[in-house]
Design an enzyme around this catalytic site. Structure first.
Site, short mmCIF file in Angstrom:
data_model
loop_
_atom_site.label_atom_id
_atom_site.label_comp_id
_atom_site.label_asym_id
_atom_site.label_seq_id
_atom_site.Cartn_x
_atom_site.Cartn_y
_atom_site.Cartn_z
N LYS A 190 0.86 -1.19 0.00
CA LYS A 190 0.00 0.00 0.00
C LYS A 190 0.89 1.23 0.00
O LYS A 190 2.00 1.20 0.53
CB LYS A 190 -0.88 0.02 1.25
CG LYS A 190 -2.11 0.89 1.09
CD LYS A 190 -3.17 0.12 0.33
CE LYS A 190 -4.50 0.80 0.30
NZ LYS A 190 -5.53 -0.15 -0.16
N1 GLU Z 1 -7.13 0.17 -3.42
C1 GLU Z 1 -7.91 -0.99 -3.75
C2 GLU Z 1 -7.99 -1.93 -2.56
O1 GLU Z 1 -7.84 -1.54 -1.44
C3 GLU Z 1 -7.44 -1.66 -5.03
C4 GLU Z 1 -6.02 -2.13 -5.02
C5 GLU Z 1 -5.50 -2.60 -6.38
O2 GLU Z 1 -6.28 -2.62 -7.33
O3 GLU Z 1 -4.32 -2.91 -6.46
O4 GLU Z 1 -8.27 -3.08 -2.70
#
Ligand code: GLU
Length: 430
Positions: free
Chosen positions: A122
Site C-alpha cells: 500500500k
Molecule cells: N485500493 C484498492 C484496494 O484496497 C485496489 C487495489 C488494487 O487494485 O491494487 O483493494
C-alpha cells in the site's frame, strides 16, 4: 414519511472499552488468531508480523502560490511470497505509516483469499486532495512516483487507486514512471481506458460489493426486494455499490457522504440521487428524502449496512446501536476489533473487507494481464470473470466458516494466512 429510529440502544450490555490498538495492530491480531488455529510456526508468524520493505519519502512540491510544501509519502510492501506486491495509493490527511502498513497487510490477505498471484502493498501520501488544485496534485504524484520508483516494477510492485486517488492519478504515475524507465503501462492499474486501463475497473469494487450482497441474500434465502440497505460513503465504492445493488433489486434506503446523508424508508431512486450528486457534489440536499447525518446512517433501521467510507467507522460504542443484521465491509478496515466483538455478540454477521471489496484488485489483476499480453478484454468478459471469482470466493469463505464454526472474517483470514504461509515455506524463506 416516517423518521428512522436511531437513538434507542439496541443492547443493554455494557460497552467494552475501545482497545487502544492501532490499525496495524488490529490487523495483526486477526493474523495471530489465524496462525494459532492453523498451527503456523513462530518463524512464519515472525515474517508476517513485519513488512518486507517500507519506504518513507520526503516530497517537496511547489504549490500554485509558489510556496514550497514538503509532504510525506510511503510505500509499504508487506509480503511478496505469492507474487509481485499489489495495492493502492491513498492521498489522505490521516494516511500515516501505521495506517498504510495495516492496509498493506490487508492487501496480502485480500490477494491470497481471491487467489490472485500477488503479494500485498500500500502507498500513502499525507495530504488533503480536496484542498489541492489539479496542477498541485499532478506535481505531488510525480514527486511521489519519482521517490518510490526504484521499488516499483511490473513484476515487483504495481500501484492502483485508493481513497483520494483515481484514474487520473494513475495516468500521472504511469507517465512519470515511463519518463524515467520507459513506457510501461502495466506499472499501475486503474488507469484511464484510453491509456491501457481495463473496461469495468472503475465500477469493479462496487460491483464486487453488490455481488457479495446478492450471494449473501441467496444464502439467507431472501429476496433482494425485501432487503433494506444503508450505505455510508458515496465515493467510487459507495456510489457504484448503490447503483449496481439497486439494479439487482435491493432497496437502498439511505446513503451518505462527508457532507451528510439522506434517508427514504420506501427506497431511494438511485439514478435520481446520482443526477443530484453530479450537480451538487454531495448526496446532501437531495429533495424527496429526509436529511440524516453520517452517524445516524450507521444506526438506521435497515437489513444490510455497508460502511464504504473511512476506516474504523464502527467501533465498540456505535456498534451497539447498529440495527442491521449484516454489515458488508465495502471500505478497508471499517470496523474496529472492539466493534467486531460487539457485533458478533449481538449476532450481526460481518462480511469482511478482504472479500467484499476485493472486486477492485481482482479487475486490477485482469488489467495487468491485459497489459502484459497487449490484448484488450471486452466489458462482458471482465464482468463475467469478476462475477465468477467473487461468487467462488464467497462460497469458499462461507463453507470454511460453516465447517470450522468460525465467523466470516476468521474464515477469510484462515484461508488467506494459510495460503501465504504455504508460499513462504515453498519459497524457502524460513
Ligand atoms: N485500493 C484498492 C484496494 O484496497 C485496489 C487495489 C488494487 O487494485 O491494487 O483493494
Amino acid at each position: 414519511m416516517t423518521t428512522p429510529t436511531m437513538n434507542a440502544p439496541a443492547s443493554t450490555a455494557p460497552a467494552p472499552t475501545e482497545s487502544q490498538l492501532s490499525p496495524s495492530e488490529s490487523v495483526l491480531q486477526s493474523m495471530y488468531e489465524s496462525a494459532k488455529r492453523l498451527h503456523l510456526s513462530a518463524e512464519v508468524v515472525a515474517l508476517l508480523r513485519t513488512s518486507w520493505r517500507e519506504v518513507r519519502a520526503q516530497l517537496p512540491v511547489r504549490m500554485d502560490d509558489r510556496k514550497l510544501r514538503i509532504f510525506e509519502g510511503y510505500r509499504v510492501q508487506h509480503n511478496g511470497a505469492r507474487g509481485p506486491y499489489k495495492g493502492g495509493v491513498r492521498f489522505h490527511p490521516k494516511a500515516d505509516l501505521d495506517e498504510v502498513r495495516a492496509l498493506a497487510m490487508l492487501m496480502t490477505y485480500k490477494c491470497a483469499l481471491m487467489d490472485l498471484p500477488f503479494g500485498g502493498a500500500k502507498g500513502g501520501v499525507m495530504c488533503d486532495p480536496a484542498r489541492m488544485s489539479q496542477t498541485e496534485l499532478n506535481r505531488l504524484t510525480r514527486a511521489y512516483t519519482q521517490h518510490i520508483g526504484m521499488v516499483l516494477g511490473i513484476n515487483r510492485d504495481i500501484p492502483a487507486p485508493d481513497m483520494g486517488t483515481n484514474a487520473q492519478t494513475m495516468a500521472w504515475m504511469m507517465d512519470a514512471y515511463g519518463q524515467r524507465y520507459g513506457y510501461t503501462p502495466g506499472i499501475v492499474t486503474g488507469k484511464p481506458v484510453e491509456l491501457g486501463g481495463s473496461q469495468g475497473r472503475e465500477q469493479a469494487t462496487g460491483r464486487g460489493v453488490a455481488l457479495c450482497m446478492r450471494e449473501y441474500a441467496a444464502l439467507e434465502k431472501q429476496n433482494p426486494a425485501d432487503i433494506r440497505v444503508a450505505i455510508q460513503g458515496y465515493g467510487n465504492v459507495g456510489s457504484w455499490t448503490a447503483r449496481i445493488a439497486s439494479q439487482q433489486g435491493f432497496k437502498i434506503i439511505a446513503v451518505s457522504d462527508v457532507k451528510g446523508g439522506i434517508y427514504k424508508a420506501g427506497g431511494l431512486d438511485v439514478a435520481e440521487v446520482n443526477r443530484w450528486f453530479a450537480v451538487a457534489g454531495s448526496v446532501a440536499g437531495f429533495t424527496g428524502a429526509t436529511p440524516i447525518t453520517n452517524e445516524q446512517l450507521l444506526e438506521i433501521d435497515c437489513d444490510y449496512l455497508v460502511p464504504a467510507a473511512l476506516g474504523e467507522a464502527i467501533d465498540g460504542t456505535n456498534a451497539r446501536e447498529v440495527k442491521a443484521r449484516a454489515v458488508i465491509e465495502g471500505a478497508n478496515h471499517p470496523v474496529t476489533l472492539a466493534g467486531d466483538e460487539v457485533l458478533s455478540r449481538r449476532k450481526v454477521t460481518v462480511l469482511p473487507d478482504i472479500l467484499v471489496n476485493a472486486g477492485g484488485v481482482t479487475v486490477s489483476y485482469f488489467e495487468w494481464t491485459q497489459n502484459i499480453q497487449q490484448f484488450r478484454w471486452s466489458l462482458e468478459r471482465v464482468n463475467d470473470e469478476l462475477e465468477r471469482r467473487m461468487v467462488s470466493g464467497f462460497a469458499e469463505l462461507m463453507s470454511r466458516a460453516a465447517k470450522d464454526g468460525t465467523r466470516p472474517r476468521q474464515a477469510a483470514f484462515d484461508i488467506a494466512v494459510e495460503r501465504v504461509g504455504k508460499a513462504i515455506l515453498l519459497r524457502g524463506f524460513v
